[in-house]
Scaffold this motif. Structure first.
Motif, mmCIF file in Angstrom:
data_model
loop_
_atom_site.group_PDB
_atom_site.id
_atom_site.type_symbol
_atom_site.label_atom_id
_atom_site.label_comp_id
_atom_site.label_asym_id
_atom_site.label_seq_id
_atom_site.Cartn_x
_atom_site.Cartn_y
_atom_site.Cartn_z
ATOM 1 N N ALA A 38 0.837 -1.207 0.000
ATOM 2 C CA ALA A 38 0.000 0.000 0.000
ATOM 3 C C ALA A 38 0.870 1.254 0.000
ATOM 4 O O ALA A 38 0.557 2.241 -0.687
ATOM 5 C CB ALA A 38 -0.924 -0.010 1.219
ATOM 6 N N TRP A 39 1.963 1.197 0.743
ATOM 7 C CA TRP A 39 2.885 2.336 0.783
ATOM 8 C C TRP A 39 3.513 2.598 -0.586
ATOM 9 O O TRP A 39 3.610 3.736 -1.039
ATOM 10 C CB TRP A 39 3.973 2.097 1.831
ATOM 11 C CG TRP A 39 5.149 3.025 1.698
ATOM 12 C CD1 TRP A 39 6.398 2.710 1.270
ATOM 13 C CD2 TRP A 39 5.168 4.437 1.967
ATOM 14 N NE1 TRP A 39 7.210 3.815 1.263
ATOM 15 C CE2 TRP A 39 6.475 4.894 1.678
ATOM 16 C CE3 TRP A 39 4.207 5.343 2.401
ATOM 17 C CZ2 TRP A 39 6.843 6.225 1.824
ATOM 18 C CZ3 TRP A 39 4.575 6.671 2.557
ATOM 19 C CH2 TRP A 39 5.874 7.097 2.272
ATOM 20 N N ILE A 40 3.955 1.546 -1.256
ATOM 21 C CA ILE A 40 4.581 1.700 -2.578
ATOM 22 C C ILE A 40 3.585 2.301 -3.571
ATOM 23 O O ILE A 40 3.944 3.163 -4.378
ATOM 24 C CB ILE A 40 5.121 0.349 -3.093
ATOM 25 C CG1 ILE A 40 6.389 -0.042 -2.325
ATOM 26 C CG2 ILE A 40 5.422 0.422 -4.580
ATOM 27 C CD1 ILE A 40 7.045 -1.316 -2.813
ATOM 28 N N ILE A 41 2.341 1.839 -3.528
ATOM 29 C CA ILE A 41 1.321 2.388 -4.430
ATOM 30 C C ILE A 41 1.125 3.872 -4.159
ATOM 31 O O ILE A 41 1.052 4.692 -5.084
ATOM 32 C CB ILE A 41 -0.008 1.621 -4.267
ATOM 33 C CG1 ILE A 41 0.170 0.174 -4.750
ATOM 34 C CG2 ILE A 41 -1.126 2.319 -5.041
ATOM 35 C CD1 ILE A 41 -1.025 -0.706 -4.476
ATOM 36 N N PRO A 47 10.039 8.792 -6.708
ATOM 37 C CA PRO A 47 11.349 8.791 -7.372
ATOM 38 C C PRO A 47 11.417 9.735 -8.577
ATOM 39 O O PRO A 47 12.485 10.275 -8.892
ATOM 40 C CB PRO A 47 11.521 7.333 -7.817
ATOM 41 C CG PRO A 47 10.680 6.557 -6.867
ATOM 42 C CD PRO A 47 9.488 7.417 -6.595
ATOM 43 N N GLU A 48 10.253 9.945 -9.243
ATOM 44 C CA GLU A 48 10.218 10.815 -10.415
ATOM 45 C C GLU A 48 10.085 12.290 -10.032
ATOM 46 O O GLU A 48 10.122 13.170 -10.889
ATOM 47 C CB GLU A 48 9.020 10.433 -11.299
ATOM 48 C CG GLU A 48 9.025 8.987 -11.772
ATOM 49 C CD GLU A 48 9.855 8.784 -13.031
ATOM 50 O OE1 GLU A 48 10.322 9.794 -13.585
ATOM 51 O OE2 GLU A 48 10.023 7.626 -13.447
ATOM 52 N N PHE A 129 13.967 1.262 -8.837
ATOM 53 C CA PHE A 129 13.020 1.908 -7.925
ATOM 54 C C PHE A 129 11.720 1.126 -7.796
ATOM 55 O O PHE A 129 10.786 1.575 -7.141
ATOM 56 C CB PHE A 129 12.745 3.340 -8.393
ATOM 57 C CG PHE A 129 13.964 4.208 -8.321
ATOM 58 C CD1 PHE A 129 14.267 4.916 -7.164
ATOM 59 C CD2 PHE A 129 14.830 4.300 -9.397
ATOM 60 C CE1 PHE A 129 15.402 5.709 -7.081
ATOM 61 C CE2 PHE A 129 15.979 5.091 -9.336
ATOM 62 C CZ PHE A 129 16.254 5.794 -8.165
ATOM 63 N N ARG A 130 11.660 -0.031 -8.442
ATOM 64 C CA ARG A 130 10.518 -0.921 -8.284
ATOM 65 C C ARG A 130 10.815 -2.017 -7.252
ATOM 66 O O ARG A 130 9.952 -2.825 -6.945
ATOM 67 C CB ARG A 130 10.148 -1.564 -9.624
ATOM 68 C CG ARG A 130 9.917 -0.567 -10.752
ATOM 69 C CD ARG A 130 8.747 0.352 -10.458
ATOM 70 N NE ARG A 130 8.524 1.303 -11.543
ATOM 71 C CZ ARG A 130 8.700 2.612 -11.423
ATOM 72 N NH1 ARG A 130 9.103 3.125 -10.274
ATOM 73 N NH2 ARG A 130 8.476 3.424 -12.438
ATOM 74 N N LEU A 131 12.044 -2.056 -6.755
ATOM 75 C CA LEU A 131 12.427 -3.062 -5.770
ATOM 76 C C LEU A 131 12.126 -2.550 -4.370
ATOM 77 O O LEU A 131 12.592 -1.471 -3.986
ATOM 78 C CB LEU A 131 13.925 -3.389 -5.901
ATOM 79 C CG LEU A 131 14.348 -4.053 -7.207
ATOM 80 C CD1 LEU A 131 15.858 -4.168 -7.279
ATOM 81 C CD2 LEU A 131 13.701 -5.428 -7.351
ATOM 82 N N GLU A 136 13.939 2.833 -1.245
ATOM 83 C CA GLU A 136 14.029 3.840 -0.194
ATOM 84 C C GLU A 136 15.485 4.243 0.023
ATOM 85 O O GLU A 136 15.809 5.427 0.209
ATOM 86 C CB GLU A 136 13.436 3.307 1.120
ATOM 87 C CG GLU A 136 12.158 2.497 0.996
ATOM 88 C CD GLU A 136 11.002 3.276 0.394
ATOM 89 O OE1 GLU A 136 11.023 4.520 0.415
ATOM 90 O OE2 GLU A 136 10.064 2.635 -0.127
ATOM 91 N N TYR A 137 16.355 3.248 -0.015
ATOM 92 C CA TYR A 137 17.789 3.507 0.144
ATOM 93 C C TYR A 137 18.316 4.357 -1.011
ATOM 94 O O TYR A 137 19.070 5.316 -0.802
ATOM 95 C CB TYR A 137 18.540 2.180 0.220
ATOM 96 C CG TYR A 137 20.032 2.315 0.025
ATOM 97 C CD1 TYR A 137 20.839 2.851 1.035
ATOM 98 C CD2 TYR A 137 20.640 1.917 -1.167
ATOM 99 C CE1 TYR A 137 22.206 2.987 0.846
ATOM 100 C CE2 TYR A 137 21.999 2.053 -1.352
ATOM 101 C CZ TYR A 137 22.779 2.588 -0.340
ATOM 102 O OH TYR A 137 24.127 2.725 -0.527
#
Length: 318
Positions: A38-41, A47-48, A129-131, A136-137
């Motif tokens: 949910a956080w990634i979504i 990143p962009e 950035f999809r990993l 985050e790192y």
């Protein structure tokens, strides 16, 4: 030595995190995976849009040990004004882009002290950035996807004083890197010049002398079946599967995957002043591309004998 092992293993952490989150789905800890998904979504576009850099990460003590292993050194030749934005072309790619990472992402070589008011960023493959977790790192260190949208954001919506470093040669160049060879993939790489024109960002060449000396690579000839496999993989995945080796863990005489301790000196050259043209023609792009190449060649020729090359060594651009 432990620092180098840790730095090299970071490239695997994203895959390990992904596998761990998948595993947790089938356990009683599945809410962790659900919450992170949910956080990634929710955070997908960050990143962009400049990322989420943490200045404290650049000051980690581990980066000074990383710098000293090779060692890595940054050399300034001209001032960069904080009132402008910049695209820094980083050459050569090498196997792992150690010079670019150490100078533009860590604070160990003193970039921000040499260029006060300039915030450095480094671009990398958008797929990284999809990993999970690894993204985050990457963002905390100041890395961003090598996409038009991400670079355009930093050059137009993040104020001035931004320096976006792009390893121009990319995966194609990594396939040809080996000690003593100074060949760049640049002749048909013009997208970064068009971006610079569209945003009025000055172009700055940089060259990391010694980058290609860190590993030994098995280079397959053009037209061979192995080279064909590498190139197809590169087109599909965005990076090239290089066959290389370095030193072993216990001895420099043995083979392994640690880089050799060879000095890397990154020289940042003279900026090429670029006007802002929202829709530059191909002819205009070609003009500024040639100006950039001339500035890069000047940098290389003025510094090559200072940092391990001979007067006879030439920079070949393909």
């Amino acid at each position: 030595m432990k620092t180098i092992i840790a730095a090299c293993s970071q490239n695997l952490s994203g895959i390990v995190s992904l596998l761990l989150l998948i595993y947790l789905v089938f356990t009683s800890f599945w809410p962790i995976s659900a919450l992170y998904l949910a956080w990634i979504i929710f955070d997908w576009d960050t990143p962009e849009k400049g990322g989420r850099r943490l200045p404290c990460l650049r000051r980690w003590t581990v980066w000074r040990h990383f710098r000293d292993y090779f060692p890595v050194k940054l050399v300034k030749t001209h001032e960069l004004s904080p009132s402008h934005n910049y695209i820094i072309g980083s050459h050569p790619h090498g196997i792992l882009c150690v010079g670019a990472f150490c100078n533009f992402i860590t604070g160990s070589t003193g970039f921000e002290e040499m260029f006060p008011g300039i915030r450095p960023f480094l671009t990398t493959l958008a797929g990284n950035f999809r990993l999970p977790v690894f993204r985050e790192y990457l963002m905390s260190g100041g890395l961003c996807p090598v996409t038009r949208r991400a670079i355009g954001y930093l050059l137009s919506k993040n104020g001035t004083g931004n320096a976006v470093a792009i390893v121009i040669g990319g995966a194609a160049e990594s396939l040809s890197c080996r000690p003593g060879i100074t060949t760049l993939t640049l002749k048909n790489r013009k997208g970064f010049v068009r971006l610079a024109l569209q945003h009025g960002a000055h172009l700055v060449p940089s060259f990391s002398f010694g980058e290609n000396d860190l590993f030994r690579q098995v280079v397959f000839e053009e037209g061979s079946w192995m080279r064909s496999i590498q190139q197809r993989f590169q087109k599909m995945m965005g990076f090239a599967p290089c066959v290389f080796y370095g030193r072993g863990l216990t001895s420099i005489q043995s083979r392994g995957f640690l880089p050799y301790a060879k000095p890397i000196t990154t020289v940042v050259g003279e900026p090429v002043t670029v006007p802002k043209i929202e829709d530059p023609s191909s002819e205009v792009v070609d003009v500024y591309h040639e100006m950039y190449i001339s500035s890069l060649l000047k940098l290389f020729n003025e510094n090559k004998t200072k940092y391990g090359l001979s007067e006879m060594d030439e920079l070949h651009i393909l």
